[in-house]
Design a protein around this motif. Structure first.
Motif, PDB file in Angstrom:
ATOM      1  N   MET A   1      -4.572   2.769   4.051  1.00 13.61           N
ATOM      2  CA  MET A   1      -3.220   2.094   3.589  1.00 13.61           C
ATOM      3  C   MET A   1      -3.633   0.663   3.401  1.00 13.61           C
ATOM      4  SD  MET A   1       0.494   2.690   4.502  1.00 13.61           S
ATOM      5  CE  MET A   1       0.273   2.211   6.198  1.00 13.61           C
ATOM      6  N   GLU A   2      -3.962   0.137   4.622  1.00 17.41           N
ATOM      7  CA  GLU A   2      -4.077  -1.458   4.859  1.00 17.41           C
ATOM      8  C   GLU A   2      -5.407  -1.809   3.828  1.00 17.41           C
ATOM      9  OE1 GLU A   2      -3.693   0.625   7.415  1.00 17.41           O
ATOM     10  OE2 GLU A   2      -2.174  -0.182   8.590  1.00 17.41           O
ATOM     11  N   ASP A   3      -6.414  -0.983   3.990  1.00 17.19           N
ATOM     12  CA  ASP A   3      -7.600  -1.227   3.372  1.00 17.19           C
ATOM     13  C   ASP A   3      -7.266  -1.381   1.667  1.00 17.19           C
ATOM     14  OD1 ASP A   3      -8.957  -1.488   5.515  1.00 17.19           O
ATOM     15  OD2 ASP A   3      -9.936   0.821   5.220  1.00 17.19           O
ATOM     16  N   GLY A   4      -6.524  -0.503   1.193  1.00 14.52           N
ATOM     17  CA  GLY A   4      -5.978  -0.508  -0.053  1.00 14.52           C
ATOM     18  C   GLY A   4      -5.272  -1.673  -0.419  1.00 14.52           C
ATOM     19  N   TRP A   5      -4.153  -2.306   0.364  1.00 12.43           N
ATOM     20  CA  TRP A   5      -3.560  -3.463   0.261  1.00 12.43           C
ATOM     21  C   TRP A   5      -4.688  -4.879   0.266  1.00 12.43           C
ATOM     22  CZ3 TRP A   5       0.062  -2.594   4.832  1.00 12.43           C
ATOM     23  CH2 TRP A   5       1.068  -1.204   4.507  1.00 12.43           C
ATOM     24  N   ALA A   6      -5.425  -4.602   1.082  1.00 14.94           N
ATOM     25  CA  ALA A   6      -6.602  -5.703   1.042  1.00 14.94           C
ATOM     26  C   ALA A   6      -7.221  -5.707  -0.179  1.00 14.94           C
ATOM     27  CB  ALA A   6      -7.688  -5.526   1.962  1.00 14.94           C
ATOM     28  N   ARG A   7      -7.631  -4.604  -0.770  1.00 14.83           N
ATOM     29  CA  ARG A   7      -8.705  -4.370  -1.862  1.00 14.83           C
ATOM     30  C   ARG A   7      -7.648  -5.069  -2.936  1.00 14.83           C
ATOM     31  NH1 ARG A   7     -10.299   0.149  -0.312  1.00 14.83           N
ATOM     32  NH2 ARG A   7      -8.506   1.273  -1.116  1.00 14.83           N
ATOM     33  N   ASN A   8      -6.584  -4.806  -3.107  1.00 18.25           N
ATOM     34  CA  ASN A   8      -5.452  -5.040  -4.265  1.00 18.25           C
ATOM     35  C   ASN A   8      -5.481  -6.649  -4.159  1.00 18.25           C
ATOM     36  OD1 ASN A   8      -4.766  -2.729  -5.598  1.00 18.25           O
ATOM     37  ND2 ASN A   8      -3.401  -2.234  -3.912  1.00 18.25           N
ATOM     38  N   LEU A   9      -5.258  -7.335  -2.832  1.00 19.39           N
ATOM     39  CA  LEU A   9      -5.231  -8.585  -2.841  1.00 19.39           C
ATOM     40  C   LEU A   9      -6.325  -9.297  -3.278  1.00 19.39           C
ATOM     41  CD1 LEU A   9      -3.382  -8.876   0.358  1.00 19.39           C
ATOM     42  CD2 LEU A   9      -2.571  -9.775  -1.802  1.00 19.39           C
ATOM     43  N   ARG A  10      -7.611  -8.715  -2.962  1.00 15.71           N
ATOM     44  CA  ARG A  10      -9.020  -9.299  -3.264  1.00 15.71           C
ATOM     45  C   ARG A  10      -8.834  -9.468  -5.034  1.00 15.71           C
ATOM     46  NH1 ARG A  10     -10.966  -6.784   1.254  1.00 15.71           N
ATOM     47  NH2 ARG A  10     -11.584  -4.894  -0.087  1.00 15.71           N
ATOM     48  N   ASP A  11      -8.423  -8.315  -5.604  1.00 14.13           N
ATOM     49  CA  ASP A  11      -8.611  -7.956  -6.841  1.00 14.13           C
ATOM     50  C   ASP A  11      -7.481  -9.014  -7.613  1.00 14.13           C
ATOM     51  OD1 ASP A  11     -10.316  -6.189  -6.846  1.00 14.13           O
ATOM     52  OD2 ASP A  11      -9.522  -4.570  -7.117  1.00 14.13           O
TER      53      ASP A  11
END
Length: 59
Positions: A1-11
């Motif tokens: 879940m947190e990794d997904g948030w981080a990926r979205n922020l990087r995008d």
């Protein structure tokens, strides 16, 4: 879940997270944790049980 948030922020996406711990009585340990997040306005929700899994520690 947190990794997904981080990926979205990087995008470059907008990520908003709201975490609500739920307590019973005077306990300092939440028995449930509700997490709601929005990525570019699309809302998702997850509910976590926070029960103790191990046996009590000897003192």
């Amino acid at each position: 879940m947190e990794d997904g948030w981080a990926r979205n922020l990087r995008d470059g996406k907008s990520v908003v997270v709201h975490i609500v711990p739920l307590y019973e009585g005077t306990s300092k340990r939440p028995y449930r944790i509700n997490v709601t997040w929005r990525v570019n306005g699309k809302e998702e929700f997850r509910d976590f049980s926070n029960e103790s899994k191990g046996k009590p520690r000897d003192r």
